[in-house]
Design a protein around this motif. Sequence first.
Motif, PDB file in Angstrom:
ATOM      1  N   ALA A  73       1.152 -19.274  -2.125  1.00  0.00           N
ATOM      2  CA  ALA A  73       2.066 -19.812  -3.132  1.00  0.00           C
ATOM      3  C   ALA A  73       1.732 -19.283  -4.526  1.00  0.00           C
ATOM      4  O   ALA A  73       2.626 -18.898  -5.294  1.00  0.00           O
ATOM      5  CB  ALA A  73       2.010 -21.343  -3.114  1.00  0.00           C
ATOM      6  N   ALA A  74       0.444 -19.234  -4.850  1.00  0.00           N
ATOM      7  CA  ALA A  74       0.026 -18.720  -6.161  1.00  0.00           C
ATOM      8  C   ALA A  74       0.372 -17.239  -6.293  1.00  0.00           C
ATOM      9  O   ALA A  74       0.798 -16.784  -7.368  1.00  0.00           O
ATOM     10  CB  ALA A  74      -1.474 -18.934  -6.344  1.00  0.00           C
ATOM     11  N   ALA A  75       0.202 -16.477  -5.205  1.00  0.00           N
ATOM     12  CA  ALA A  75       0.513 -15.051  -5.235  1.00  0.00           C
ATOM     13  C   ALA A  75       2.013 -14.821  -5.410  1.00  0.00           C
ATOM     14  O   ALA A  75       2.440 -13.960  -6.195  1.00  0.00           O
ATOM     15  CB  ALA A  75       0.020 -14.384  -3.957  1.00  0.00           C
ATOM     16  N   LEU A 129     -11.405  -9.532  -3.241  1.00  0.00           N
ATOM     17  CA  LEU A 129     -10.195 -10.090  -2.657  1.00  0.00           C
ATOM     18  C   LEU A 129      -9.020  -9.271  -3.173  1.00  0.00           C
ATOM     19  O   LEU A 129      -8.882  -9.073  -4.380  1.00  0.00           O
ATOM     20  CB  LEU A 129     -10.012 -11.561  -3.048  1.00  0.00           C
ATOM     21  CG  LEU A 129      -8.764 -12.229  -2.445  1.00  0.00           C
ATOM     22  CD1 LEU A 129      -8.942 -12.423  -0.933  1.00  0.00           C
ATOM     23  CD2 LEU A 129      -8.488 -13.569  -3.117  1.00  0.00           C
ATOM     24  N   ARG A 130      -8.209  -8.803  -2.243  1.00  0.00           N
ATOM     25  CA  ARG A 130      -7.028  -8.015  -2.605  1.00  0.00           C
ATOM     26  C   ARG A 130      -5.780  -8.733  -2.105  1.00  0.00           C
ATOM     27  O   ARG A 130      -5.725  -9.180  -0.954  1.00  0.00           O
ATOM     28  CB  ARG A 130      -7.111  -6.617  -1.999  1.00  0.00           C
ATOM     29  CG  ARG A 130      -5.977  -5.702  -2.442  1.00  0.00           C
ATOM     30  CD  ARG A 130      -6.063  -4.330  -1.766  1.00  0.00           C
ATOM     31  NE  ARG A 130      -5.021  -3.481  -2.287  1.00  0.00           N
ATOM     32  CZ  ARG A 130      -5.206  -2.489  -3.150  1.00  0.00           C
ATOM     33  NH1 ARG A 130      -6.421  -2.220  -3.574  1.00  0.00           N
ATOM     34  NH2 ARG A 130      -4.194  -1.768  -3.591  1.00  0.00           N
ATOM     35  N   ILE A 131      -4.779  -8.848  -2.980  1.00  0.00           N
ATOM     36  CA  ILE A 131      -3.499  -9.456  -2.614  1.00  0.00           C
ATOM     37  C   ILE A 131      -2.429  -8.390  -2.783  1.00  0.00           C
ATOM     38  O   ILE A 131      -2.205  -7.897  -3.899  1.00  0.00           O
ATOM     39  CB  ILE A 131      -3.183 -10.678  -3.487  1.00  0.00           C
ATOM     40  CG1 ILE A 131      -4.365 -11.659  -3.509  1.00  0.00           C
ATOM     41  CG2 ILE A 131      -1.916 -11.375  -2.992  1.00  0.00           C
ATOM     42  CD1 ILE A 131      -4.190 -12.807  -4.480  1.00  0.00           C
ATOM     43  N   ASN A 132      -1.785  -8.005  -1.683  1.00  0.00           N
ATOM     44  CA  ASN A 132      -0.766  -6.961  -1.698  1.00  0.00           C
ATOM     45  C   ASN A 132       0.625  -7.559  -1.564  1.00  0.00           C
ATOM     46  O   ASN A 132       0.852  -8.444  -0.733  1.00  0.00           O
ATOM     47  CB  ASN A 132      -0.982  -5.973  -0.548  1.00  0.00           C
ATOM     48  CG  ASN A 132      -2.223  -5.123  -0.725  1.00  0.00           C
ATOM     49  OD1 ASN A 132      -2.647  -4.863  -1.848  1.00  0.00           O
ATOM     50  ND2 ASN A 132      -2.806  -4.686   0.376  1.00  0.00           N
ATOM     51  N   SER A 134     -13.661  -6.663   6.902  1.00  0.00           N
ATOM     52  CA  SER A 134     -12.458  -7.080   6.185  1.00  0.00           C
ATOM     53  C   SER A 134     -11.718  -8.126   7.009  1.00  0.00           C
ATOM     54  O   SER A 134     -11.585  -7.983   8.225  1.00  0.00           O
ATOM     55  CB  SER A 134     -11.522  -5.890   5.930  1.00  0.00           C
ATOM     56  OG  SER A 134     -12.190  -4.859   5.244  1.00  0.00           O
ATOM     57  N   LEU A 135     -11.224  -9.152   6.322  1.00  0.00           N
ATOM     58  CA  LEU A 135     -10.417 -10.192   6.960  1.00  0.00           C
ATOM     59  C   LEU A 135      -9.033 -10.166   6.326  1.00  0.00           C
ATOM     60  O   LEU A 135      -8.895 -10.432   5.128  1.00  0.00           O
ATOM     61  CB  LEU A 135     -11.052 -11.572   6.766  1.00  0.00           C
ATOM     62  CG  LEU A 135     -12.469 -11.759   7.301  1.00  0.00           C
ATOM     63  CD1 LEU A 135     -12.957 -13.170   7.006  1.00  0.00           C
ATOM     64  CD2 LEU A 135     -12.523 -11.489   8.792  1.00  0.00           C
ATOM     65  N   LEU A 136      -8.035  -9.844   7.122  1.00  0.00           N
ATOM     66  CA  LEU A 136      -6.666  -9.698   6.616  1.00  0.00           C
ATOM     67  C   LEU A 136      -5.762 -10.763   7.195  1.00  0.00           C
ATOM     68  O   LEU A 136      -5.818 -11.063   8.391  1.00  0.00           O
ATOM     69  CB  LEU A 136      -6.127  -8.306   6.961  1.00  0.00           C
ATOM     70  CG  LEU A 136      -4.695  -7.975   6.529  1.00  0.00           C
ATOM     71  CD1 LEU A 136      -4.571  -6.500   6.210  1.00  0.00           C
ATOM     72  CD2 LEU A 136      -3.663  -8.346   7.612  1.00  0.00           C
ATOM     73  N   ARG A 137      -4.923 -11.307   6.336  1.00  0.00           N
ATOM     74  CA  ARG A 137      -3.889 -12.229   6.772  1.00  0.00           C
ATOM     75  C   ARG A 137      -2.607 -11.871   6.043  1.00  0.00           C
ATOM     76  O   ARG A 137      -2.619 -11.537   4.860  1.00  0.00           O
ATOM     77  CB  ARG A 137      -4.275 -13.681   6.459  1.00  0.00           C
ATOM     78  CG  ARG A 137      -3.189 -14.684   6.853  1.00  0.00           C
ATOM     79  CD  ARG A 137      -3.587 -16.115   6.509  1.00  0.00           C
ATOM     80  NE  ARG A 137      -2.452 -17.012   6.714  1.00  0.00           N
ATOM     81  CZ  ARG A 137      -1.541 -17.282   5.779  1.00  0.00           C
ATOM     82  NH1 ARG A 137      -1.647 -16.728   4.580  1.00  0.00           N
ATOM     83  NH2 ARG A 137      -0.537 -18.084   6.042  1.00  0.00           N
ATOM     84  N   SER A 138      -1.463 -11.930   6.738  1.00  0.00           N
ATOM     85  CA  SER A 138      -0.191 -11.611   6.101  1.00  0.00           C
ATOM     86  C   SER A 138       0.861 -12.632   6.503  1.00  0.00           C
ATOM     87  O   SER A 138       0.631 -13.479   7.374  1.00  0.00           O
ATOM     88  CB  SER A 138       0.271 -10.203   6.501  1.00  0.00           C
ATOM     89  OG  SER A 138       0.628 -10.180   7.867  1.00  0.00           O
ATOM     90  N   SER A 165       0.267  -9.836   1.841  1.00  0.00           N
ATOM     91  CA  SER A 165      -0.972  -9.854   2.614  1.00  0.00           C
ATOM     92  C   SER A 165      -2.157 -10.063   1.690  1.00  0.00           C
ATOM     93  O   SER A 165      -2.138  -9.673   0.520  1.00  0.00           O
ATOM     94  CB  SER A 165      -1.151  -8.550   3.403  1.00  0.00           C
ATOM     95  OG  SER A 165      -1.301  -7.444   2.523  1.00  0.00           O
ATOM     96  N   THR A 166      -3.190 -10.716   2.212  1.00  0.00           N
ATOM     97  CA  THR A 166      -4.434 -10.910   1.481  1.00  0.00           C
ATOM     98  C   THR A 166      -5.573 -10.365   2.330  1.00  0.00           C
ATOM     99  O   THR A 166      -5.609 -10.585   3.545  1.00  0.00           O
ATOM    100  CB  THR A 166      -4.689 -12.394   1.170  1.00  0.00           C
ATOM    101  OG1 THR A 166      -4.737 -13.135   2.397  1.00  0.00           O
ATOM    102  CG2 THR A 166      -3.592 -12.962   0.297  1.00  0.00           C
ATOM    103  N   ILE A 167      -6.488  -9.654   1.691  1.00  0.00           N
ATOM    104  CA  ILE A 167      -7.620  -9.068   2.400  1.00  0.00           C
ATOM    105  C   ILE A 167      -8.906  -9.434   1.673  1.00  0.00           C
ATOM    106  O   ILE A 167      -9.041  -9.202   0.463  1.00  0.00           O
ATOM    107  CB  ILE A 167      -7.509  -7.531   2.504  1.00  0.00           C
ATOM    108  CG1 ILE A 167      -6.126  -7.106   3.012  1.00  0.00           C
ATOM    109  CG2 ILE A 167      -8.590  -7.000   3.436  1.00  0.00           C
ATOM    110  CD1 ILE A 167      -5.177  -6.704   1.916  1.00  0.00           C
TER     111      ILE A 167
END
Length: 381
Positions: free
Chosen positions: A81-83, A193-196, A247-251, A312-314
């Motif tokens: 939500a913040a992203a 932390l990367r937010i794409n 790396s832990l990725l969620r989208s 996605s966040t990694i």
Amino acid sequence: MVVPSTTPVVVRQETPPPPLPLPPSHDGIIGIPTVDMSAPGGRGALSRQVARACAEHGFFRAVNHGVAVAPAAGPAARLDAAARTFFALPPHDKQRAGPPSPLGYGCRTIGFNGDAGELEYLLLHANPAAVAHRARSIDTDDPSRFSNVVNEYVGAMRQLACEILDLLGEGLGLKDPRSFSKLITDTDSDSLLRINHYPPACTIQKLDHDNQCKMKSSFRIKTGNGVNQSAGARIGFGEHSDPQILSLLRSNDVDGLQVLLNCDGREVWVQVPSDPSAFFVNVGDLLQALTNGKVISVRHRVIANSCRARLSTIYFAAPPLHARILALPETITANSPRQYRPFTWAEYKKTMYSLRLSHSRLNLFHIDHDDHSNVGKGEQE
């Protein structure tokens, strides 16, 4: 000076684990390894399954992981939500958090060597003080609101990453199964932390006015005889391996992630079915070096070909900059000599920034065992 090796890197295993059964993907063509973190068969079976997945694919889908992803109050949903709120801001407001150096807000440009993609992103250091500093330009109304959400998510990711790394240590039979997780829990950890955000294809040109950003690439199948099969596609984030440990990725529920897997002697780009309830785990370059090549750092990319936005966040689990990356003693034998010379994460990171995204960076640290001077140096260190 780092000298590239002319000898291909070969992963050596004295007793390779049995093949990991792969459940079929949604298209019924090629499966993606799935690991149930609730351990229905017991912790021993779970640790062996994690080790097999990391050794054979360098990638797996983690389900029943214990991180709340659906409830609005859960860390994953709160970060999403913040992203979304940030990426919905006007361009000039988002630019306050950039340009990336490499941290901060970026758009299209990835790295410093000409790499580009069909996305915008936030790259943050997973340190509360660093997050708080950056939050002042991301959420100007209430910076603590953003930093609290990020820190909560980072804490959940660190815990999950440690659990996976400890399971891997057990599955590999290490004397100290926590050898890997200790590196990412150090107070000086360099985790990120990367937010794409991949805008829909139909509105991609609204992101900026550079028509040259319409990148072209292709799906690729490498066969044993060198034959390539291809079909047109737009690259959202180009082919690469992650340099860190794990790396832990969620989208969200939009497809796009692809991994390069070996299938019957050929390398095939496999579309990973989206699953917002799961985390996708990537082995990084450092973990391949720490295990002397017993687990593999998977190459992956994102295809931007959807009419829906992909978010996605990694979480990149990394050691401190001063950490010395050296293959663990249990991974080195007479039949499996040291594959990589010792180096620090700072040294590897500097090398990473000097190269293009797609470069096989770990090859530059590979020991050529045909060169006796290199062999002696590697074994003594």
